[in-house]
Design a protein around this motif. Structure first.
Motif, PDB file in Angstrom:
ATOM      1  N   GLY A 140      21.505  37.702 -34.558  1.00  0.00           N
ATOM      2  CA  GLY A 140      21.174  38.452 -35.761  1.00  0.00           C
ATOM      3  C   GLY A 140      20.237  39.622 -35.611  1.00  0.00           C
ATOM      4  N   GLN A 141      19.956  40.087 -34.393  1.00  0.00           N
ATOM      5  CA  GLN A 141      19.072  41.230 -34.201  1.00  0.00           C
ATOM      6  C   GLN A 141      19.864  42.537 -34.207  1.00  0.00           C
ATOM      7  N   LEU A 142      19.525  43.429 -35.120  1.00  0.00           N
ATOM      8  CA  LEU A 142      20.085  44.778 -35.106  1.00  0.00           C
ATOM      9  C   LEU A 142      19.389  45.566 -34.008  1.00  0.00           C
ATOM     10  N   GLN A 143      20.177  46.146 -33.083  1.00  0.00           N
ATOM     11  CA  GLN A 143      19.562  46.842 -31.948  1.00  0.00           C
ATOM     12  C   GLN A 143      20.069  48.273 -31.769  1.00  0.00           C
ATOM     13  N   ALA A 144      20.926  48.740 -32.640  1.00  0.00           N
ATOM     14  CA  ALA A 144      21.326  50.141 -32.656  1.00  0.00           C
ATOM     15  C   ALA A 144      21.944  50.415 -34.012  1.00  0.00           C
ATOM     16  N   VAL A 145      21.924  51.679 -34.425  1.00  0.00           N
ATOM     17  CA  VAL A 145      22.482  52.071 -35.715  1.00  0.00           C
ATOM     18  C   VAL A 145      23.636  53.026 -35.465  1.00  0.00           C
ATOM     19  N   PRO A 146      24.833  52.705 -35.943  1.00  0.00           N
ATOM     20  CA  PRO A 146      26.012  53.542 -35.653  1.00  0.00           C
ATOM     21  C   PRO A 146      25.907  54.920 -36.293  1.00  0.00           C
ATOM     22  N   LYS A 147      26.102  55.937 -35.480  1.00  0.00           N
ATOM     23  CA  LYS A 147      25.999  57.318 -35.972  1.00  0.00           C
ATOM     24  C   LYS A 147      27.322  57.858 -36.492  1.00  0.00           C
ATOM     25  N   ASP A 148      28.431  57.281 -36.055  1.00  0.00           N
ATOM     26  CA  ASP A 148      29.750  57.713 -36.499  1.00  0.00           C
ATOM     27  C   ASP A 148      30.776  56.712 -35.998  1.00  0.00           C
ATOM     28  N   MET A 149      32.034  56.958 -36.285  1.00  0.00           N
ATOM     29  CA  MET A 149      33.080  56.072 -35.799  1.00  0.00           C
ATOM     30  C   MET A 149      34.385  56.844 -35.665  1.00  0.00           C
ATOM     31  N   SER A 150      35.333  56.220 -34.971  1.00  0.00           N
ATOM     32  CA  SER A 150      36.685  56.757 -34.852  1.00  0.00           C
ATOM     33  C   SER A 150      37.669  55.600 -34.867  1.00  0.00           C
ATOM     34  N   THR A 151      38.854  55.838 -35.396  1.00  0.00           N
ATOM     35  CA  THR A 151      39.912  54.834 -35.380  1.00  0.00           C
ATOM     36  C   THR A 151      41.218  55.509 -34.970  1.00  0.00           C
ATOM     37  N   LEU A 152      42.199  54.702 -34.602  1.00  0.00           N
ATOM     38  CA  LEU A 152      43.519  55.214 -34.257  1.00  0.00           C
ATOM     39  C   LEU A 152      44.413  55.255 -35.487  1.00  0.00           C
ATOM     40  N   ALA A 153      45.270  56.285 -35.540  1.00  0.00           N
ATOM     41  CA  ALA A 153      46.296  56.390 -36.577  1.00  0.00           C
ATOM     42  C   ALA A 153      47.500  57.105 -35.969  1.00  0.00           C
TER      43      ALA A 153
END
Length: 425
Positions: A140-153
């Protein structure tokens, strides 16, 4: 979130013991969220080189952060990121905050290089759940914060469809149906363009693209202890669809047709359908403006939706002496206004729902296809041996697809290589 177990043998530069010792795991990384004036302080951020838009957006983010805090920011750009940043950790010269790829997060976390972050300080409730989970440990430890994401389409070259006299509405919704449909589509393409000039679709021999197929119906290509399990009958059955697609003679890799990657193959008009990440969207718009296209959801497979998700977070080095300033940077970069400026400048997708709305990405029908995939996409992350297993997979998958080996034989060979490398390391 699926937890992971520590496995020796990541295929990376340093052993866990060396990194843990170098980090000095007893540093106090707690910080106050009240301080706003950091005049005279400095912060080092670790990144890899990006494209022109990313470099410009990062520099603008640095400038706005310096103006808001009074601090100065030093950007440390790595050319061989994973190797070089680990060497800096061993030498106690790691950046205060740094990029953490989701697939590398288990390794950085298990080797004690990341400080724990208080979710309340980073508005974690605004982020897509699966992305926060990807940067949270099994306890349950948060150790980084996502700055963006990508997905396939799926991307469809509408000009090729028109020239071949085929409506996009005729494209099947399931991957299984593609096997039956592709030969007739390829025949019409050949009639329009000649044999061997344009192909119906492209595919990739990278597990980072195929992992969501491999895991259908709860199959496990990687065991809980981190060893390779690609030869498991359920995994082989899932992946065999790739052989069926290749056997249609309508599916090729970008390299098969003399191009370096999907975007180039599609942009040069040689491919009618590709599955690709949203990073290709701006490339097509700017570098191949004459190629008309639309974006659709990935086909279902074995009755379920699927895609891949990739993300990078900002992590805080456990040995930093600038903990409060590091927190401010992460808040700045992943807060609503900072992330909106980032995604608008880079063309990436936000990891926060409120930013998706504010940046009007939900109003872009093409990009919204990528955005909505967050709910069902498989994150590219699985323990500390993923890279090692992927290399073995890429080494032997071609033998399964060209008929030199059965699929079972190829995956058994991949398991043998991967597990030997894991044991050796």
């Amino acid at each position: 979130m699926t937890g992971w177990k520590k496995v020796v043998g990541t295929g990376l530069l340093l052993s866990g013991a060396v990194v843990l010792a170098a980090c000095g795991g007893n540093e106090d990384t707690s910080s106050s969220t009240d301080q706003t004036d950091f005049t005279g302080d400095s912060l080092t951020i670790g990144v890899w080189g990006g494209n022109e838009a990313e470099e410009k957006s990062l520099d603008e983010m640095i400038q706005s952060f310096e103006e808001a805090t009074g601090a100065t920011v030093e950007k440390k750009v790595y050319t061989d990121y994973n190797t070089q940043i680990q060497a800096d950790m061993a030498g106690r010269t790691a950046p205060d905050v740094f990029y953490v790829d989701a697939y590398m997060f288990p390794w950085f976390s298990e080797n004690g290089t990341l400080a724990e972050l208080d979710p309340a300080n980073f508005e974690s409730e605004q982020f897509y759940d699966s992305l926060i989970d990807a940067f949270t440990t099994s306890d349950g430890q948060l150790q980084a914060v996502p700055k963006d994401m990508s997905t396939l389409a799926l991307y469809f070259n509408t000009a090729i469809f028109e020239e071949a006299g085929v409506s996009i509405d005729e494209v099947p919704d399931t991957l299984e149906a593609y096997v039956e449909w592709l030969p007739s589509f390829q025949e019409k393409i050949n009639e329009a363009y000649g044999d061997g000039n344009v192909f119906a679709m492209s595919y990739n021999q990278d597990m980072a693209r195929n992992y969501h197929l491999a895991t259908r119906e709860n199959a496990q290509p990687i065991n809980e202890d981190g060893t390779a399990n690609l030869a498991d009958p359920a995994v082989v059955d899932n992946l065999s669809i790739l052989k069926e697609l290749v056997d249609t003679k309508a599916a090729v890799t970008p390299q098969d047709i003399g191009t370096g990657w999907n975007g180039e193959a599609f942009g040069s008009g040689k491919i009618a359908i590709m599955d690709e990440g949203n990073w290709v969207y701006e490339t097509l718009k700017t570098e191949f403006p004459d190629i008309p296209f639309v974006v659709k959801e990935m086909p279902t497979y074995k009755g379920t939706e699927g895609s891949m998700m990739f993300s990078v977070g900002w992590g805080k080095y456990v040995g930093t002496e600038k903990s409060a300033l590091a927190d401010k940077w992460i808040q700045h970069a992943t807060g609503q206004s900072g992330m909106q400026a980032w995604v608008e400048g880079t063309g990436t997708l936000p990891s926060r729902q409120d930013v998706a709305d504010a940046a009007k990405i939900t109003e872009n029908s093409d990009l919204n296809v990528h955005l909505e995939a967050w709910d069902y996409a498989t994150i590219w992350q699985k323990g500390t041996t993923l890279d090692t297993i992927n290399k073995a997979y890429q080494n032997f998958l071609p033998n399964a697809l060209n008929g030199n080996m059965t699929f079972e034989e190829a995956m058994e060979a991949a398991d043998e290589q991967a597990n030997a490398d894991i044991t050796a390391n």
